[in-house]
Design a protein around this motif. Structure first.
Motif, PDB file in Angstrom:
ATOM      1  N   VAL A   1      12.057 -13.847  -0.950  1.00 58.54           N
ATOM      2  CA  VAL A   1      11.940 -14.049   0.495  1.00 58.54           C
ATOM      3  C   VAL A   1      10.616 -14.762   0.722  1.00 58.54           C
ATOM      4  N   THR A   2      10.566 -15.609   1.774  1.00 61.03           N
ATOM      5  CA  THR A   2       9.329 -16.334   2.030  1.00 61.03           C
ATOM      6  C   THR A   2       8.828 -16.031   3.432  1.00 61.03           C
ATOM      7  N   GLY A   3       7.622 -15.475   3.518  1.00 61.85           N
ATOM      8  CA  GLY A   3       7.040 -15.133   4.817  1.00 61.85           C
ATOM      9  C   GLY A   3       5.819 -15.981   5.102  1.00 61.85           C
ATOM     10  N   ASP A   4       4.993 -15.516   6.046  1.00 58.96           N
ATOM     11  CA  ASP A   4       3.810 -16.276   6.448  1.00 58.96           C
ATOM     12  C   ASP A   4       2.863 -16.539   5.275  1.00 58.96           C
ATOM     13  N   GLU A   5       2.861 -15.590   4.302  1.00 59.16           N
ATOM     14  CA  GLU A   5       1.885 -15.734   3.234  1.00 59.16           C
ATOM     15  C   GLU A   5       2.517 -16.180   1.920  1.00 59.16           C
ATOM     16  N   GLY A   6       3.658 -16.835   2.026  1.00 57.03           N
ATOM     17  CA  GLY A   6       4.253 -17.416   0.827  1.00 57.03           C
ATOM     18  C   GLY A   6       5.458 -16.660   0.311  1.00 57.03           C
ATOM     19  N   MET A   7       5.898 -17.062  -0.887  1.00 57.26           N
ATOM     20  CA  MET A   7       7.140 -16.536  -1.442  1.00 57.26           C
ATOM     21  C   MET A   7       6.898 -15.240  -2.202  1.00 57.26           C
ATOM     22  N   MET A   8       7.814 -14.279  -2.045  1.00 59.14           N
ATOM     23  CA  MET A   8       7.703 -13.000  -2.729  1.00 59.14           C
ATOM     24  C   MET A   8       8.982 -12.734  -3.495  1.00 59.14           C
ATOM     25  N   THR A   9       8.826 -12.115  -4.643  1.00 57.61           N
ATOM     26  CA  THR A   9       9.984 -11.764  -5.448  1.00 57.61           C
ATOM     27  C   THR A   9      10.318 -10.292  -5.236  1.00 57.61           C
ATOM     28  N   VAL A  10      11.600 -10.025  -5.028  1.00 58.46           N
ATOM     29  CA  VAL A  10      12.030  -8.639  -4.818  1.00 58.46           C
ATOM     30  C   VAL A  10      12.046  -7.928  -6.162  1.00 58.46           C
ATOM     31  N   VAL A  11      11.301  -6.795  -6.225  1.00 62.74           N
ATOM     32  CA  VAL A  11      11.250  -6.054  -7.487  1.00 62.74           C
ATOM     33  C   VAL A  11      11.972  -4.719  -7.404  1.00 62.74           C
ATOM     34  N   GLY A  12      12.343  -4.294  -6.178  1.00 59.15           N
ATOM     35  CA  GLY A  12      12.988  -2.995  -6.085  1.00 59.15           C
ATOM     36  C   GLY A  12      13.782  -2.841  -4.792  1.00 59.15           C
ATOM     37  N   VAL A  13      14.729  -1.904  -4.814  1.00 62.48           N
ATOM     38  CA  VAL A  13      15.501  -1.572  -3.616  1.00 62.48           C
ATOM     39  C   VAL A  13      15.316  -0.080  -3.350  1.00 62.48           C
ATOM     40  N   ALA A  14      14.868   0.247  -2.137  1.00 55.76           N
ATOM     41  CA  ALA A  14      14.660   1.655  -1.778  1.00 55.76           C
ATOM     42  C   ALA A  14      15.816   2.131  -0.910  1.00 55.76           C
ATOM     43  N   ARG A  15      16.076   3.439  -0.947  1.00 55.20           N
ATOM     44  CA  ARG A  15      17.138   3.970  -0.111  1.00 55.20           C
ATOM     45  C   ARG A  15      16.748   3.828   1.356  1.00 55.20           C
ATOM     46  N   ASP A  16      17.749   3.661   2.242  1.00 51.32           N
ATOM     47  CA  ASP A  16      17.492   3.518   3.673  1.00 51.32           C
ATOM     48  C   ASP A  16      16.756   4.734   4.213  1.00 51.32           C
ATOM     49  N   ALA A  17      15.941   4.511   5.215  1.00 48.30           N
ATOM     50  CA  ALA A  17      15.244   5.611   5.883  1.00 48.30           C
ATOM     51  C   ALA A  17      15.126   5.261   7.365  1.00 48.30           C
ATOM     52  N   LYS A  18      14.554   6.176   8.136  1.00 50.52           N
ATOM     53  CA  LYS A  18      14.223   5.854   9.526  1.00 50.52           C
ATOM     54  C   LYS A  18      12.824   5.264   9.522  1.00 50.52           C
ATOM     55  N   TYR A  19      12.626   4.239  10.326  1.00 47.80           N
ATOM     56  CA  TYR A  19      11.325   3.566  10.283  1.00 47.80           C
ATOM     57  C   TYR A  19      10.528   3.778  11.570  1.00 47.80           C
ATOM     58  N   ALA A  20      10.943   3.150  12.669  1.00 47.62           N
ATOM     59  CA  ALA A  20      10.138   3.271  13.883  1.00 47.62           C
ATOM     60  C   ALA A  20      10.520   4.507  14.698  1.00 47.62           C
ATOM     61  N   SER A  21      11.843   4.757  14.821  1.00 45.46           N
ATOM     62  CA  SER A  21      12.247   5.882  15.651  1.00 45.46           C
ATOM     63  C   SER A  21      13.491   6.535  15.068  1.00 45.46           C
ATOM     64  N   LEU A  22      13.776   7.748  15.559  1.00 46.33           N
ATOM     65  CA  LEU A  22      14.873   8.523  14.989  1.00 46.33           C
ATOM     66  C   LEU A  22      16.243   7.985  15.367  1.00 46.33           C
ATOM     67  N   ASN A  23      16.334   7.346  16.557  1.00 43.66           N
ATOM     68  CA  ASN A  23      17.679   6.955  16.979  1.00 43.66           C
ATOM     69  C   ASN A  23      17.978   5.491  16.679  1.00 43.66           C
TER      70      ASN A  23
END
Lengths: 892, 110
Positions: free
Chosen positions: A675-697
């Protein structure tokens, strides 16, 4: 015309205020007339006594004339009102039990409403304190297009464009919250400051208490003005109110800043709910937030804007102008989001993104409180009806003595209005008390929130207004009932007769009460379920045994290298402490409602229409330290998590979540993709299980984790997992920080449990408020039910006695009363259920997926209602069954 | 004597009071005497209505009152026409003339 109104008013006022003098004058005038008339008659040859008599006859009764003259003064209404109020107080004083109970019931209902109105007043209506003409100040919230995303903050270039081009806003100021470390002496203090544009104080119209404020043009001279303005409170607490401080330097994040002024105590910033200790010029942003380049980033989202309307300009016109400016910008620059809009609204003191939620939440609570007041009012109306019956004899006498029905109704209405005003006064006291408690409830938020919810004169005016309206509305029916008397019949029999109509009205009232209280209880039940569900929502990570503390290295003035070193040392020191299992960092803290996002180009993914035109996707992200997944217990389903080898200089890496993989790379192995963002290209090294991030709903959403080492942020949250007591970690964290740098501001640590529980704050408040109010309403309804049945039984004592004398047994009598009571409960319950079905939907946004028709709530609460109602019915039923037929027949 | 007297039509008392006061300030009793006298005993001012009417006119600002000494040196309340009272008198006089003309016309109809 005006002068006539004035002379009229002055005349009436004098007649009212100086009524004794005026009465004396009338008497003197009439006396003079009588003497003149009598002397005329004497001269005509009548003897003195006869002359007197004839003169008096001509005038036609002194008292009568005096009354008519007074009528001509136009003060009758007011004097009658005073008379009626006095009379009402006397009558209420004669039945103190009734008065106390009624006033208490209204006070409870009115207290509920007044409390919520106070909160609404404090949070939404009260103008921003300490600024000039607050009604001309507006908030400018950037909106992110037609998708209806929440209001957002603006970038500095966007701010400058609006500031320079707007004509309808005489000034636009920008600010952003920033945590600073202010050191003067040995220990650093954390200050909650605002980076503020040079015109900030001028736009708001605030004059300095001491010294001066920022000079115009400071924004443009980047980094040139290391100056700070202190709030009055901070100046007093931290520097003992030393006025010699002005012109001296203090250390802000390690650099010297000159204290140029102190703001007046009344001014607490544009968002007065959040404590503001100091202001520094926006031009210092690069120094205070190094490596962010916020001032030059046209896509940044960090500034809150407030403007002042030019004379004669309206919000609508200013909005149209802002839209024009924005359109012009979009045409000339690709840096402005094509969907961006600008929403201008009256400034409220609550930041844009929180405002909408707060309004709907308070509206909900207000509806609930109003229902409680309705139940209480209905109770009092019921009591007034019973009293009306008891007073039929009195009314009959008064009618027989010539009192007009209208006059009596006016008096009875005055009585109920006096009751309701008394209740409102009590409710106001309750509101003072309850808001004081509510203000003291500690909110575990990262910024110090000070909420002054106390009611003011506006709230009192509303409470009294409501009391007047309810007093008339709920006094009307009883007043009409009480005066529906045939004087001769009333005088003859005293109490009996005419009962059915009156009690059927009471039955209607009780049914309504039961229905409304059922709706309230069900709402409370739903919120409790939502709270429970919220606590059960799988967050995807473990909060127990984890302690957290906010660290802001840039506010300590650290360079990037120094900060990295600090994090490493902190981690080492903490791991050396006994019982610490793992240490990591994250920004932003999960479930704290804050969202960091960035645009990414995803390898092999073509953006669909409606998404970003350049093919990028907007992704929520968090920057984390090594071992984050170990601390939080989020499993890595594929690949690896970040480790100590992912350094700033090593190849850039990222970890994504399952939803990301499924959304953008279905059926493809994500490991090794980029994936390429503001600071350049990054290589995906892992996949984490889904979680809640900002809010519960939130729904499952694609999420990306970036290593802190490679994506530098100034602020992070420390996370420490322990195998022992979490509480003990606070000292360990403080000791470790102090050991590394004694002047680093002492972090305040809490458990991750507590920090994330903020996510459930609305549900908690709603469950407490609706639950408490539902219980209160239900209690009032039960009292109403009991009162009605007890009254019916006493009224039908003769009939019951007769039945028993004719052979009905006690069980049959009891069954009769029970049946009558349960019929009310059944009707009220059914109506309440129907109302609940129709209304609970409005709460769904606070319910976390608990159905507004949750079967458990819809079964358990009506069942509880029936059981409790049965208890309220059984007492009068037993009393009916205990009737001694001989006694009742003898007495009647 | 009583046969020759007339009751005042509704609303005319105010007009008569204003007119009487337009000559000179006077107290209530004098007003009633004056009206009776000038109308050659035809109009009988109902004394019971006189004082309420005076206070009503005062409230409207058409007349104002002050305490003074009467002929026999007693304290009496004297009423006096105000500027707006004069205007009101002119208006009411005109209206009354139109009304009585109109009524006369209708009555003379053959």
């Amino acid at each position: 015309m005006l002068s006539r109104v004035w002379s009229d008013l002055r005349y009436r006022l004098r007649a009212l205020m100086r009524s004794r003098t005026v009465t004396r004058e009338i008497d003197a005038e009439l006396q003079f007339h009588l003497e003149q008339e009598a002397s005329k008659h004497r001269q005509a040859g009548l003897d003195p006594i006869e002359a007197q008599r004839k003169a008096a006859l001509g005038l036609g009764g002194l008292g009568h004339v005096r009354e008519e003259v007074r009528d001509a003064h136009g003060t009758v209404l007011v004097t009658r009102l005073i008379q009626d109020a006095r009379f009402a107080l006397r009558m209420l004083g004669k039945s103190p039990t009734f008065t106390v109970v009624a006033v208490l019931a209204i006070a409870l209902g009115s207290g509920a409403v007044t409390t919520i109105v106070s909160a609404a007043n404090a949070l939404l209506l009260r103008p921003i304190p300490g600024i000039e003409a607050p009604d001309r100040v507006v908030d400018l919230n950037r909106t992110a297009g037609p998708q209806g995303r929440e209001p957002r903050t603006s970038s500095y270039p966007l701010y400058v464009a609006l500031r320079d081009q707007s004509r309808l806003l005489s000034g636009i100021a920008a600010w952003s919250a920033a945590q600073l470390t202010i050191t003067a002496g040995a220990q650093g203090t954390t200050a909650f400051a605002n980076l503020a544009s040079d015109n900030y104080f001028a736009v708001l119209g605030v004059r300095p208490l001491l010294g001066r404020f920022f000079a115009t043009g400071d924004d443009r001279a980047r980094g040139a003005h290391a100056e700070i303005v202190l709030s009055e409170g901070f100046w007093r607490q931290r520097f003992g109110g030393d006025s010699a401080l002005i012109g001296k330097a203090v250390s802000v994040n390690g650099s010297p800043y000159v204290v140029i002024g102190v703001a007046p105590a009344a001014f607490r910033g544009v968002a007065p709910l959040v404590r503001t200790d100091a202001w520094v010029p926006l031009g210092m942003t690069d120094q205070l937030r190094p490596a962010t380049a916020l001032l030059s980033n046209p896509r940044g989202s960090w500034l809150m804007l407030v403007g002042r309307l030019a004379p004669h300009a309206t919000i609508a016109a200013a909005s149209a102008e802002a839209a024009t400016i924005l359109a012009r910008l979009k045409a000339t620059s690709s840096d402005v989001d094509p969907d961006a809009g600008m929403a201008i609204s009256a400034a409220t003191g609550v930041p844009g993104d929180a405002h909408g939620t707060l309004v709907s939440f308070i509206a909900l609570l207000l509806v609930v409180a109003t229902l409680v007041l309705l139940i209480a009012s209905v109770n009092v109306a019921g009591m007034l009806l019973a009293r009306a019956t008891a007073r039929r004899h009195e009314m009959a006498i008064r009618v027989a003595l010539g009192a007009g029905r209208q006059r009596i109704i006016a008096q009875l209405l005055t009585e109920s209005v006096v009751l309701f005003l008394g209740g409102a006064a009590g409710g106001y006291l309750i509101a003072i008390w309850s808001t004081r408690i509510a203000s003291r409830v500690p909110l575990r938020l990262e910024v110090p929130v000070t909420v002054d919810l106390s009611p003011d004169y506006r709230v009192l005016a509303i409470a009294l207004g409501v009391a007047l309206i309810t007093g008339v509305a709920f006094g009307l029916a009883p007043a009409f009932e009480a005066t529906r008397v045939d004087p001769s019949a009333g005088l003859r029999t005293g109490t009996a007769g005419a009962g059915t109509r009156r009690s059927s009205l009471r039955q209607v009232l009780v049914t309504a009460q039961l229905a409304v209280s059922l709706v309230l209880l069900m709402s409370g039940g739903l919120f409790l379920r939502a709270l429970y569900r919220g606590l059960q929502v799988p967050t995807g990570f473990t909060t127990t045994g984890v302690s957290t503390a906010a660290l802001d290295v840039s506010s300590a003035g650290y360079s990037d290298d120094r900060a990295r070193e600090f994090y490493d040392q902190l981690k080492t020191r903490l791991l050396a402490t006994g019982n610490v299992a793992a240490v990591s960092f994250i920004q932003p803290l999960p479930l704290s409602n804050s969202v960091y996002s960035e645009d990414f180009a995803v390898e092999g993914y073509q953006a669909r229409t409606g998404e970003h035109p350049d093919g990028k996707v907007d992704l929520d992200l968090a920057t984390i330290g090594a071992d984050y997944f170990k601390v939080t217990g989020i499993p890595i389903v594929e690949g690896r998590e970040f480790g100590v080898d992912d350094k700033a200089t090593s190849p850039k890496v990222a970890v994504i979540n399952q939803t990301f993989a499924q959304t953008y790379w279905p059926g493809v192995d994500p490991i090794g993709r980029t994936v390429t963002g503001d600071e350049g290209m990054m290589t995906v090294v892992g996949v984490a299980r889904d979680a809640k991030y900002a809010s519960l709903n939130e729904a499952p959403l694609p999420f990306i984790y970036l290593p802190l080492t490679q994506h530098w942020g100034s602020a992070t949250h420390l996370l420490v997992r322990t195998s022992g007591q979490v509480a003990a970690l606070g000292t360990a964290i403080r000791d470790a920080v102090h050991g590394i740098d004694p002047i680093f501001p002492q972090p305040v640590s809490t458990t991750l449990d507590a920090a994330t529980s903020v996510a459930l704050l609305p549900q908690r408040i709603a469950a407490i408020v609706t639950g408490a109010m539902g219980a209160l309403g239900f209690l009032l309804a039960l009292i109403g039910l009991y009162g009605t049945l007890a009254y019916r039984v006493s009224q039908r004592a003769r009939e019951i006695g007769l039945r028993m004398a004719l052979g009905a047994d006690r069980v049959a009598v009891m069954r009769m009363v029970l049946r009558e009571g349960m019929r009310l409960v059944a009707i009220g319950g059914a109506i309440g259920m129907a109302l609940a079905v129709a209304t609970t939907r409005v709460m769904s946004r606070f319910l976390f997926g608990v159905s507004p028709l949750d079967p458990l709530v819809f079964a358990a609460i009506p069942a509880a209602l029936v059981c409790a109602a049965f208890l309220a019915i059984i007492v009068p039923a037993r009393k009916a069954a205990a009737t001694n037929p001989l006694d009742t027949l003898r007495n009647n | 004597m009583t046969d020759t007297r007339l009751d005042l039509p509704q609303g005319t008392l105010d007009l008569l009071i204003l007119r009487t006061l337009s000559l000179t300030p006077m107290h209530g009793w004098a007003i009633s005497e004056r009206i009776q006298q000038v109308s050659r005993d035809t109009l009988q001012v109902p004394q019971g209505s006189l004082y309420p009417a005076l206070h009503r006119l005062e409230r409207r600002g058409w007349i104002k009152a002050r305490w003074g000494a009467s002929d026999n040196n007693r304290k009496a309340k004297f009423y006096q026409l105000t500027r707006s009272g004069e205007r009101q008198l002119a208006n009411e006089t005109r209206d009354w003339a139109r009304l009585s003309d109109a009524v006369a016309l209708v009555l003379r109809m053959s």
